[in-house]
Design a protein around this motif. Structure first.
Motif, PDB file in Angstrom:
ATOM      1  N   SER A  10     -20.310 -12.688  52.904  1.00  0.00           N
ATOM      2  CA  SER A  10     -19.257 -13.938  52.070  1.00  0.00           C
ATOM      3  C   SER A  10     -21.065 -14.370  50.784  1.00  0.00           C
ATOM      4  N   GLU A  69     -24.374 -14.049  43.936  1.00  0.00           N
ATOM      5  CA  GLU A  69     -23.944 -13.540  43.392  1.00  0.00           C
ATOM      6  C   GLU A  69     -24.327 -12.579  41.892  1.00  0.00           C
ATOM      7  N   TYR A 113     -24.138  -9.285  43.752  1.00  0.00           N
ATOM      8  CA  TYR A 113     -22.485  -8.553  43.818  1.00  0.00           C
ATOM      9  C   TYR A 113     -21.728  -8.044  42.424  1.00  0.00           C
ATOM     10  N   ALA A 153     -20.109  -4.560  41.686  1.00  0.00           N
ATOM     11  CA  ALA A 153     -18.957  -4.323  41.748  1.00  0.00           C
ATOM     12  C   ALA A 153     -19.380  -3.570  39.816  1.00  0.00           C
ATOM     13  N   SER A 165     -13.874  -7.203  44.037  1.00  0.00           N
ATOM     14  CA  SER A 165     -13.347  -8.330  44.366  1.00  0.00           C
ATOM     15  C   SER A 165     -11.923  -8.708  44.642  1.00  0.00           C
ATOM     16  N   LYS A 166     -11.636  -9.075  45.425  1.00  0.00           N
ATOM     17  CA  LYS A 166     -10.170  -9.418  45.272  1.00  0.00           C
ATOM     18  C   LYS A 166     -10.212 -10.747  45.611  1.00  0.00           C
ATOM     19  N   GLY A 224     -12.452 -11.796  48.619  1.00  0.00           N
ATOM     20  CA  GLY A 224     -13.811 -11.666  48.484  1.00  0.00           C
ATOM     21  C   GLY A 224     -14.231 -10.670  48.272  1.00  0.00           C
ATOM     22  N   TYR A 225     -15.206  -9.801  48.375  1.00  0.00           N
ATOM     23  CA  TYR A 225     -15.577  -8.459  48.209  1.00  0.00           C
ATOM     24  C   TYR A 225     -15.319  -7.762  49.471  1.00  0.00           C
TER      25      TYR A 225
END
Length: 446
Positions: free
Chosen positions: A39, A55, A58, A62, A69-70, A74-75
């Protein structure tokens, strides 16, 4: 996390260092598809960075398709690594896929009835109460009882279940045996190819020798004296037993591949010829069943059995309890005897086909060595390459081979028929012949 951030680096932002760290983990398959990423809060806390920095990393991952991302979850890692060329270390070249494997000692797909074995495994797992406890250090009592009856019938070995010790493979048994041989400090093997056994003895401080019967322990495999299946004649067996008794030497009889004797009647075991005196008999089911079923056993003579029983409780059983239960019933129902007959038919036919193929492609005058047992033959090739070079050249063509020995202008290779389908023999032999033809010695392949 093992990420060492360089906060003084001006050419790369912190979030890009984090990006590259996770990108490499994904491409190296250390983070598998579907794995959940840490996380944002946890990652920021461990790295002592702001959540915004994490972030940004991430989001970049992505954007490039490495994670997704869901919502409210989370990722997660995508399967992008499977679609990209793996990152390789400098100096490492990728080998082409192996199409043909003459070096494998695995099993033929047609040699084993998986459906039948599956039924016995399922039956073993229905014995709930029995599986709640650890396995007996010496092996399951009912299994050892069946083993004693089986080897009495098949190899004329007279022993009680208490003489038998079960383990997961020969090496695990040798780890039990070596500490019992305190009065011995030398061991002799037939050839340096007995790597696994010699390694264990060397680890316990033994002086390892080869073809030297003036040793405290003489390790032999009578049905597998050479890689191509030569069998120790009975006259030599009797001579060895007499010599060992006169010099107080212990014989370890590894009965490897005894079941694969095609061209003569099976020769009596050393153990039966000696009445069990001064002989440790070792058997295994990896060749009869599957290499992945790791169940072996040894029969200890009285002095060693007494020494073992004093410390047996200090050992854990290494062989699967469920597989011992399954194999016990498998043998009781006569399936192991049927399996042995099936394998002898299958591998004798395959070995003859391989021999014919080699004679056709390399010529009937080629130097071929084949024994009365086993699943391999030795082929001596006139070639200007070294053994290592020959292996590399054939590997580039999708063929794996095993070299046995080499002299200037010659390399002897071992060709195993055990796992390769018979229809692959001709193309595999042609690759080997073509490679040798490109690097001939004087007068060869003309």
């Amino acid at each position: 996390m093992s990420l060492n951030l360089d906060k003084t680096e001006k050419n790369e932002h912190l979030y890009m260092q984090i990006y590259h760290y996770y990108r490499n983990l994904i491409l190296e398959h250390k983070l598998l598809p579907g794995s959940k990423m840490p996380s944002l809060r946890k990652c920021a806390r461990e790295l002592k960075l702001s959540r915004t920095t994490i972030e940004n990393a991430y989001l970049q991952l992505a954007a490039d398709g490495y994670i997704i991302s869901k919502a409210q979850s989370g990722y997660y890692v995508t399967n992008i690594a499977a679609r990209q060329t793996p990152i390789q270390s400098p100096g490492i070249t990728r080998q082409p896929a192996c199409r043909y494997d003459f070096a494998s000692s695995g099993a033929d797909r047609e040699s084993f009835r998986f459906d039948l074995w599956r039924r016995y495994i399922k039956s073993a797992f229905r014995q709930d109460e029995r599986l709640l406890s650890y396995g007996e250090p010496q092996g399951e009592a009912d299994f050892r009882q069946v083993l004693s009856e089986y080897i009495r019938e098949r190899r004329n070995i007279l022993c009680s279940p208490d003489d038998i010790v079960v383990g997961a493979g020969v090496q695990s048994l040798l780890h039990i045996l070596c500490p019992l041989l305190k009065d011995k400090n030398t061991v002799s093997f037939p050839t340096p190819s007995f790597v696994q056994g010699s390694t264990v003895f060397r680890d316990y401080g033994f002086d390892v020798r080869y073809r030297n019967k003036d040793s405290g322990v003489i390790y032999v495999s009578p049905a597998h004296m050479t890689k191509w299946g030569d069998i120790m004649p009975i006259s030599r067996r009797l001579e060895l037993i007499r010599y060992a008794a006169e010099h107080n030497s212990l014989i370890i009889e590894d009965d490897f591949e005894n079941e694969f004797v095609y061209l003569q009647k099976p020769t009596p075991s050393l153990h039966s010829l000696a009445g069990g005196q001064g002989i440790v008999y070792i058997g295994s089911f990896s060749r009869l069943l599957l290499p992945s079923i790791r169940i072996s056993f040894m029969v200890l003579p009285e002095p060693l059995k007494s020494a073992y029983l004093q410390k047996a409780a200090c050992y854990n059983q290494t062989a699967s309890k469920a597989e011992q239960i399954a194999l016990c019933q498998f043998i009781r129902d006569g399936h192991l005897a049927a399996q042995t007959r099936k394998l002898k038919r299958l591998y004798s036919v395959k070995l003859k086909k391989l021999l014919t193929t080699v004679e056709v492609i390399f010529g009937r005058d080629s130097r071929i060595q084949i024994g009365d047992a086993g699943t391999s033959l030795a082929l001596t090739l006139p070639v200007s390459l070294t053994g290592k070079e020959l292996k590399e050249k054939t590997r580039e063509q999708g063929l794996r081979i095993q070299t046995l020995k080499e002299t200037p202008g010659e390399v002897t290779v071992i060709l195993s028929c055990s796992s390769m389908p018979a229809e692959d023999f001709p193309p595999a032999c042609r690759i080997l012949h073509e490679v040798c033809s490109r690097y001939p010695v004087q007068g060869a392949y003309s």
